[in-house]
Design a protein around this motif. Structure first.
Motif, PDB file in Angstrom:
ATOM      1  N   VAL A   9     103.966  81.976 -73.993  1.00 21.78           N
ATOM      2  CA  VAL A   9     103.463  80.626 -73.716  1.00 21.78           C
ATOM      3  C   VAL A   9     102.187  80.340 -74.494  1.00 21.78           C
ATOM      4  O   VAL A   9     101.552  79.297 -74.295  1.00 21.78           O
ATOM      5  N   GLY A  10     101.808  81.256 -75.364  1.00 25.14           N
ATOM      6  CA  GLY A  10     100.597  81.066 -76.151  1.00 25.14           C
ATOM      7  C   GLY A  10     100.882  80.382 -77.474  1.00 25.14           C
ATOM      8  O   GLY A  10     101.986  79.884 -77.724  1.00 25.14           O
ATOM      9  N   ALA A  11      99.880  80.384 -78.326  1.00 27.01           N
ATOM     10  CA  ALA A  11      99.972  79.680 -79.598  1.00 27.01           C
ATOM     11  C   ALA A  11     100.106  80.627 -80.774  1.00 27.01           C
ATOM     12  O   ALA A  11     100.212  80.186 -81.916  1.00 27.01           O
ATOM     13  N   GLY A  65      97.389  86.917 -69.585  1.00 20.79           N
ATOM     14  CA  GLY A  65      96.771  86.227 -70.709  1.00 20.79           C
ATOM     15  C   GLY A  65      95.401  85.691 -70.393  1.00 20.79           C
ATOM     16  O   GLY A  65      95.001  85.606 -69.231  1.00 20.79           O
ATOM     17  N   MET A  66      94.691  85.346 -71.404  1.00 16.97           N
ATOM     18  CA  MET A  66      93.331  84.828 -71.301  1.00 16.97           C
ATOM     19  C   MET A  66      92.953  84.263 -72.668  1.00 16.97           C
ATOM     20  O   MET A  66      93.670  84.477 -73.640  1.00 16.97           O
ATOM     21  N   LEU A  67      91.833  83.566 -72.713  1.00 16.94           N
ATOM     22  CA  LEU A  67      91.326  83.066 -73.991  1.00 16.94           C
ATOM     23  C   LEU A  67      91.221  84.219 -74.992  1.00 16.94           C
ATOM     24  O   LEU A  67      90.703  85.279 -74.664  1.00 16.94           O
ATOM     25  N   PHE A  68      91.703  84.002 -76.180  1.00 15.21           N
ATOM     26  CA  PHE A  68      91.705  84.959 -77.298  1.00 15.21           C
ATOM     27  C   PHE A  68      92.757  86.074 -77.133  1.00 15.21           C
ATOM     28  O   PHE A  68      92.887  86.926 -78.011  1.00 15.21           O
ATOM     29  N   SER A 105      92.516  76.077 -70.203  1.00 13.34           N
ATOM     30  CA  SER A 105      92.419  77.504 -70.553  1.00 13.34           C
ATOM     31  C   SER A 105      93.769  78.174 -70.360  1.00 13.34           C
ATOM     32  O   SER A 105      94.559  77.745 -69.528  1.00 13.34           O
ATOM     33  N   PRO A 106      94.038  79.233 -71.101  1.00  6.64           N
ATOM     34  CA  PRO A 106      95.226  80.035 -70.807  1.00  6.64           C
ATOM     35  C   PRO A 106      95.206  80.582 -69.374  1.00  6.64           C
ATOM     36  O   PRO A 106      96.258  80.875 -68.821  1.00  6.64           O
ATOM     37  N   VAL A 107      94.027  80.699 -68.792  1.00  9.72           N
ATOM     38  CA  VAL A 107      93.900  81.099 -67.383  1.00  9.72           C
ATOM     39  C   VAL A 107      93.965  79.812 -66.570  1.00  9.72           C
ATOM     40  O   VAL A 107      93.035  79.001 -66.606  1.00  9.72           O
ATOM     41  N   ARG A 138      88.490  96.029 -71.531  1.00  7.39           N
ATOM     42  CA  ARG A 138      88.628  95.407 -72.845  1.00  7.39           C
ATOM     43  C   ARG A 138      87.316  95.485 -73.627  1.00  7.39           C
ATOM     44  O   ARG A 138      86.869  94.485 -74.213  1.00  7.39           O
ATOM     45  N   GLN A 142      91.211  75.738 -81.230  1.00  2.78           N
ATOM     46  CA  GLN A 142      92.515  76.403 -81.316  1.00  2.78           C
ATOM     47  C   GLN A 142      93.595  75.454 -80.796  1.00  2.78           C
ATOM     48  O   GLN A 142      93.295  74.426 -80.195  1.00  2.78           O
ATOM     49  N   PRO A 143      94.861  75.822 -80.967  1.00  2.46           N
ATOM     50  CA  PRO A 143      95.929  75.004 -80.388  1.00  2.46           C
ATOM     51  C   PRO A 143      95.770  74.870 -78.868  1.00  2.46           C
ATOM     52  O   PRO A 143      95.193  75.750 -78.231  1.00  2.46           O
ATOM     53  N   ALA A 174      97.699  75.418 -76.389  1.00  2.00           N
ATOM     54  CA  ALA A 174      98.197  76.542 -75.585  1.00  2.00           C
ATOM     55  C   ALA A 174      97.241  77.729 -75.612  1.00  2.00           C
ATOM     56  O   ALA A 174      97.242  78.563 -74.713  1.00  2.00           O
ATOM     57  N   ALA A 175      96.406  77.790 -76.632  1.00  2.78           N
ATOM     58  CA  ALA A 175      95.464  78.910 -76.740  1.00  2.78           C
ATOM     59  C   ALA A 175      94.107  78.552 -76.144  1.00  2.78           C
ATOM     60  O   ALA A 175      93.282  79.442 -75.908  1.00  2.78           O
ATOM     61  N   LEU A 191      86.610  87.316 -69.788  1.00  2.00           N
ATOM     62  CA  LEU A 191      87.532  86.288 -70.293  1.00  2.00           C
ATOM     63  C   LEU A 191      88.747  86.109 -69.390  1.00  2.00           C
ATOM     64  O   LEU A 191      89.346  85.030 -69.366  1.00  2.00           O
ATOM     65  N   SER A 192      89.106  87.131 -68.606  1.00  4.52           N
ATOM     66  CA  SER A 192      90.311  87.023 -67.782  1.00  4.52           C
ATOM     67  C   SER A 192      90.129  86.074 -66.599  1.00  4.52           C
ATOM     68  O   SER A 192      91.094  85.763 -65.906  1.00  4.52           O
ATOM     69  N   GLN A 222      99.547  85.488 -74.577  1.00  7.33           N
ATOM     70  CA  GLN A 222      99.884  84.730 -73.372  1.00  7.33           C
ATOM     71  C   GLN A 222     101.362  84.927 -73.088  1.00  7.33           C
ATOM     72  O   GLN A 222     102.199  84.242 -73.670  1.00  7.33           O
ATOM     73  N   LEU A 242      91.835  92.089 -78.334  1.00 12.96           N
ATOM     74  CA  LEU A 242      91.491  92.064 -76.903  1.00 12.96           C
ATOM     75  C   LEU A 242      92.377  93.013 -76.108  1.00 12.96           C
ATOM     76  O   LEU A 242      92.121  93.278 -74.945  1.00 12.96           O
TER      77      LEU A 242
END
Lengths: 392, 392, 392
Positions: C206-208, C175-178, B87-89, B103, B312-313, B315-316, B109-110, C181, C136
């Protein structure tokens, strides 16, 4: 002999004691006659992680004070009598987990379980938008912030005078750039071996602008004091039900139901009268009149009293609130209109004071009942049958 | 020999162990044949400050359980196979830092990065205003509160039966005055040396009023199980895409893309069928069929299954979700209309159960594939090409 | 001799040092000539519970860095000169207690008390709804999240080169999913015995997906540098007041009032010019010209400068902000229109750099004043008398 001061927390000097036990071993000079103690320790796990607890024991009366929750008193014990109520929220909740804004501004309820919980300082009462005060403080949430504000200063005084007094002092600040700046200094004191304790608060405007303040003590009592047939009494000039729901029960305001499925809360607003010392007694006594929970407050400092009846089933929170305040828990705009907000100039302050005593025999309960009856006979004791515009 | 019980956390008795390592040295009587351990320790720094971690190792399978995040399973390892997703987290987030309301109600999601994350208990699915339940719970936030509710009770059982079982039990409560009161008791168990673990949950209405509940297990898997050409299989009666976006891929639901820039998530709702033991197998297997991630759930207890595709990629967040639930992750009002909410009377409860197994060779993957194929041949396997009103 | 690296915090490897003191006793090889130290310790009590502090002392200059608050610099001391300001918020506030969304999106103010506080990374400026970015991230709160994001990585470098450098590096991720980042790597460095320190930041996508970024350094100074008659100077091409309130004081922007009851903040936006090294000096100097607070920033990397004047009474927060940024603190949609957002492709980054020096004698103040005067003479120095559409 001079009092001994022990500093537990002072953020400004980076002083902090994580865990300490004061008792007759650590402080034999204070008193050897009583099994007194002051036990500070952190709570851990679940929603209590990071919450500080101070257990004060005067030899008979035990109180759990929570510096992390604005010096609220979580619960207590007098001999074998539990003090407090059984909230669906079982343990002290770290304010970091309480989102006051959520649930339409009712998020405060997710941390509410105390015997004594302050509502204030900048606002209290129901949530809503009140454009009448500082613009930063227009989005009001239920009962304000103070119960979820950690104390940045906590100290204990052991005073050997008169057989020994334990005093716990805490300080909390509400404020930020562009906002009101109110500081509360709160002292709880109890005499060794006694059945009572006193809370003395001082709210100071430490900012540079005029600031409004509201303050109410949400003193919450459940079993064994509260039971089917328990009685409430207070001497008063005038009383009005808060709303139509309360009006339904206005003639029965002095008695309580047992735990009642589907019960919807009722609140009554009193204009209390005081005895010659300026104290108003408010008494919750058991059906048989053998135990009582007595709040005596300085009426000139706490001119408004709210009775909250919430006799829901035990699992939902069977509880009544005896609530002295500087004002009533209406929406702040209403209280402003009624002139009941404290308006503090920079540097100005106000004080409040009340005492709680546990009565554990019918003689002491009777004595207070008679006193209230007598004061009531000297008072108008006007009961409005429906909500009155001066009250709500 | 009797099981050994070790209490890690119990807020009600103020019990808490900050750091402990259970293994064959501390508990030689449990098992000497396996490099098992249960390692509880606090995480520190960044958003993980104050988060508790329990690392369970059955000798081959390692799982990181997070009591502070509702007994979610952050990630794991089976031999050299990592379990979870990127996860990005990056690390477990303290719920004190998660604002569920922000949000537009998507703040959940965070903190989202788990292998197994529960959605519920009072609600799950998208945010919005649902006036149909308890008024205090009408402002719904994404996937509810349970994944951000710290466990107030955590215990471990070391049971020497059948070669040795490790069981970790946690309890979390959602509720407050005037709200619903739901308690989750969750047990994760794994046998020493095995490639699998089982979660058994029980949700109890501990309040005094009827309460609604939703519950879904967001089981999230990334590489190496998920890859271009990976396969998903489940036996089912009926399936429908959640929305038009999912409908675009309905014929390809069984296969996965590699990490795909710009990919928008797709979700499919299944009505699963079970084998003679009442279990539904849901399998994610690698392109070559040499590894597999298998979820077997008790279909009568978890009658709804959601497949979440989010390729998704990396990194995402390259991930798919195999999600058994008591209902589908639609807005709660929809689930109420469809009769899929659990309505619990005071004291009433429901249970769920599922097992996760890691398949690390083509024989075991093939065996499950064949089983699913066989069950599928006995099932209607109706695929709706577009969203169906009974599902979403 | 090689630099020594000490890792304080690394969440990814579960590394964390709660408390440590680096000094000439622990690291005699670094320097024996200076009373240098790096003292990491946790704060406790009140709103500071759980906040980490790193006190860096280069022998003359002391700085309190707060990893828990995005590597902000709370305050400092140079010889006897205090660096910072007296916010109504007295101590560092744990971000867990800051609800950015509350008060109409102004909750950030409840933690604001730093000498150096970053605003960003995904957004900064006033709150509001900006549908132009990632969905988001459309509900913008004042000044974004970075000041309330705990560092997940903190390290110290002791570099004996050139008499000795101390470097503190921190990393934070938004950052977080969706979501977007963005990662910030920040290094603060100071030479032993010097009167200055430098901050070098790098923001990486650092995201996609493509991501927008805003960044401003809210550098806040109060007494003794700020006083009635204190002076501000910066060489610039063009300047405009932010709004009509600022326009009222545009001709007096270079001078300060003393603490003034009822003062409403004023902000001025500058397009700065640089010297031959590419540095823009921005100077706050005392009335007598004997002390000065100098910010020198790399103009090509920080092309926008905001002057914030907030000469309220001391109790309300008497302070001015010298604020270099990659953009101006307008609402993000405005900055997007003006083309001032950084748009980062996956893997792309940008850097910023500025140096703060404390001037403690009239010679050094005069020297900088003359330099600014000279640069100003070579610059257009256009002052718009009212808000200009290119700026706000």
């Amino acid at each position: 002999m001079k009092p001994t001061q022990i500093l537990f927390t002072d953020v400004s000097s980076q002083t902090w004691i994580e865990k300490v036990l004061l008792n007759s071993e650590s402080h034999p000079e204070f008193s050897k006659q009583s099994e007194w103690s002051v036990d500070k320790r952190p709570l851990h796990g679940g929603p209590s992680e990071g919450v500080d607890l101070i257990e004060v024991n005067n030899g008979r009366l035990k109180l759990n004070i929570i510096p992390t929750r604005g010096m609220g008193v979580w619960n207590g014990m007098f001999d074998e009598l539990p003090l407090g109520w059984s909230s669906p929220v079982k343990a002290p909740v770290n304010p970091a987990l309480v989102n006051l804004s959520e649930r339409g501004g009712l998020g405060w309820l997710s941390g509410f379980n105390e015997l004594i919980c302050r509502c204030g300082l900048i606002s209290m009462g129901p949530p809503g938008t009140d454009a009448g005060g500082n613009p930063l403080e227009s989005e009001l949430t239920l009962h304000g912030r103070i119960a979820n504000t950690p104390a940045h200063y906590v100290s204990v005084e052991l005073d050997p005078a008169d057989g020994g007094w334990i005093r716990i002092t805490g300080r909390m600040t509400e404020g930020m750039l562009f906002g009101s700046q109110l500081q509360l200094e709160s002292t709880l004191e109890t005499q060794l071996g006694s059945e009572s304790f006193t809370i003395k608060d001082r709210v100071i405007n430490v900012g540079a602008s005029e600031a409004e303040s509201e303050l109410l003590y949400h003193i919450n009592v459940g079993a064994p004091f509260l039971e089917a047939g328990a009685q409430f009494a207070i001497p008063f000039e005038e009383m009005a039900p808060r709303d139509p729901r309360a009006a339904e029960g206005v003639t029965a305001y002095q008695t309580y139901l047992g735990p009642t499925p589907g019960y919807a809360e009722q609140a009554y607003y009193f204009k209390p009268v005081a005895d010659e010392q300026g104290l108003t007694p408010a008494l919750l006594s058991g059906r048989e009149g053998e135990i009582g929970f007595l709040v005596e407050f300085v009426q000139a400092k706490l001119p408004c009293f709210t009775l909250w009846k919430n006799t829901q089933p035990e699992a939902a929170g069977y509880v009544t609130g005896l609530e002295p305040g500087i004002n009533y828990p209406n929406f702040r705009a209403t209280e402003r209109e009624q002139g009941r907000l404290k308006v503090l100039q920079p540097g100005e302050s106000y004080e409040t004071e009340f005492k709680i005593s546990i009565l554990n025999n019918s003689d002491s309960v009777d004595a207070i009942r008679q006193k209230i009856t007598k004061l009531s006979q000297q008072s108008p004791s006007v009961v409005h049958e429906s909500p009155h515009p001066r009250f709500s």
